[in-house]
Write a protein that holds these residues in place. Structure first.
Motif: not given
Length: 344
Positions: A255-274
């Motif tokens: 979430d912090t990364l997305k605030e600074q880099f809104p275009e950052a991709p991520g994929y949900p995984v158990p316990g977090g985001v890849k």
């Protein structure tokens, strides 16, 4: 004919990076019994051991002052599974992984088509739980057989005993360097279970003119097309495929990364985001970078996740480049990258 122990053998043709390192001792084995014979030799018992299959996941930064054991155990067969919709495919550890995918498809079996064109051999697949396009080896794994180095005994390991994680298994942790895989058994489907949810598979299928439910063969063709468009052929440019693992971060960190880099991709995984490592590396300006006086190594122009040897690079040079990339991603994003490739 017993396996032969050779001295001072170049490993250049045994690693897809094309690094010209030497092994003090080298032997190939084509059966569990040949392997046992080698392990009984005093020279082999006393030496550091490295098992090579396709050599597609290693980077040699020095000569190897031990024994390289090349796994050449072959064999493919299909047996009945626990129910009428399941089949067990047994593959010798020295078989090419993509060859096994092709064999499964020829037998009308699905479950590993998303893992098409991954380089390397069957024996290496469970060690690092290979994965691509929403599927991992563990999803189709039943059990494996391996020889214990210290005793020569053959042991079977169940799915649970392998301790699979993201590009991890018990053989990269507590049991590292204790066993050599001789065969792997996969549990595959006779009734197709297609997975087109990851990456560009659906788009590629549409571009191929396939709009209805695809067959496993068509999914395989799409994956092959995607991989060939992104990844260099090791026969033409030295590389080991994806050099880094995709890092997993907490939801808060993402979430912090997305605030600074809104275009950052991520994929949900158990316990977090890849987070795709290739995207992080590309944002740091490394994509297409060439290093060395003649630009003889660097980062692939189409895929920032791949480090390449354009010709004449040393493993130490490639490792130094990897360390520079890790440092730049850490500085820009506060995320630590880890190599997927085994570095010696």
């Amino acid at each position: 004919m017993p396996a032969q122990l050779l001295h001072n053998v170049s490993l250049r043709s045994y690693n897809t990076f094309g690094i010209d390192a030497q092994a003090r001792l080298f032997a190939a084995f084509a059966s569990a019994e040949e392997l046992r014979e080698l392990l009984r030799l005093p020279e082999v018992q006393e030496a550091e051991k490295l098992v090579l299959g396709g050599g597609s996941n290693v980077l040699f930064t020095r000569d190897f002052d031990g024994v390289v054991l090349r796994n050449e155990i072959r064999g493919l067969e299909v047996a009945a599974g626990p129910d009428e919709n399941t089949a067990l495919l047994r593959a010798g550890a020295g078989e090419s992984w993509h060859g096994v995918v092709e064999y499964a498809l020829s037998q009308g079996l699905s479950g590993i088509e998303n893992l098409s064109l991954i380089p390397g051999t069957v024996g290496a697949a469970p060690l690092q739980n290979i994965g691509a396009y929403g599927v991992e080896l563990k999803d189709a794994f039943d059990h494996l057989e391996a020889v214990e180095i210290s005793t020569g005994l053959l042991r079977s390991f169940s799915h649970e005993e392998c301790g699979f994680g993201y590009r991890e298994s018990v053989f990269k942790g507590p049991l590292k360097n204790q066993y050599i895989v001789t065969g792997v058994v996969l549990r595959l489907h006779r009734q197709h279970r297609i997975n087109t949810s990851y990456g560009a598979i659906r788009t590629t299928l549409e571009e191929m003119g396939i709009t209805e439910e695809p067959t496993p063969q068509q999914v395989s063709q799409a994956v092959i097309s995607i991989r060939r468009s992104k990844l260099p052929d090791p026969a033409q440019i030295g590389n080991a495929g994806s050099f880094f693992k995709n890092p997993e971060v907490s939801q808060h960190k993402f979430d912090t990364l997305k605030e600074q880099f809104p275009e950052a991709p991520g994929y949900p995984v158990p316990g977090g985001v890849k987070v795709p490592a290739g995207w992080l590396i590309e944002q740091c300006g490394w994509k297409g970078h060439r290093a060395g006086e003649s630009g003889h190594y660097g980062v692939h122009a189409q895929q920032a996740l791949v480090l390449v040897n354009h010709g004449g690079a040393t493993g130490a040079e490639v490792r130094e480049l990897a360390e520079q990339i890790i440092a730049s991603v850490r500085e820009k994003f506060g995320i630590e990258l880890h190599p997927e490739v085994n570095i010696f």
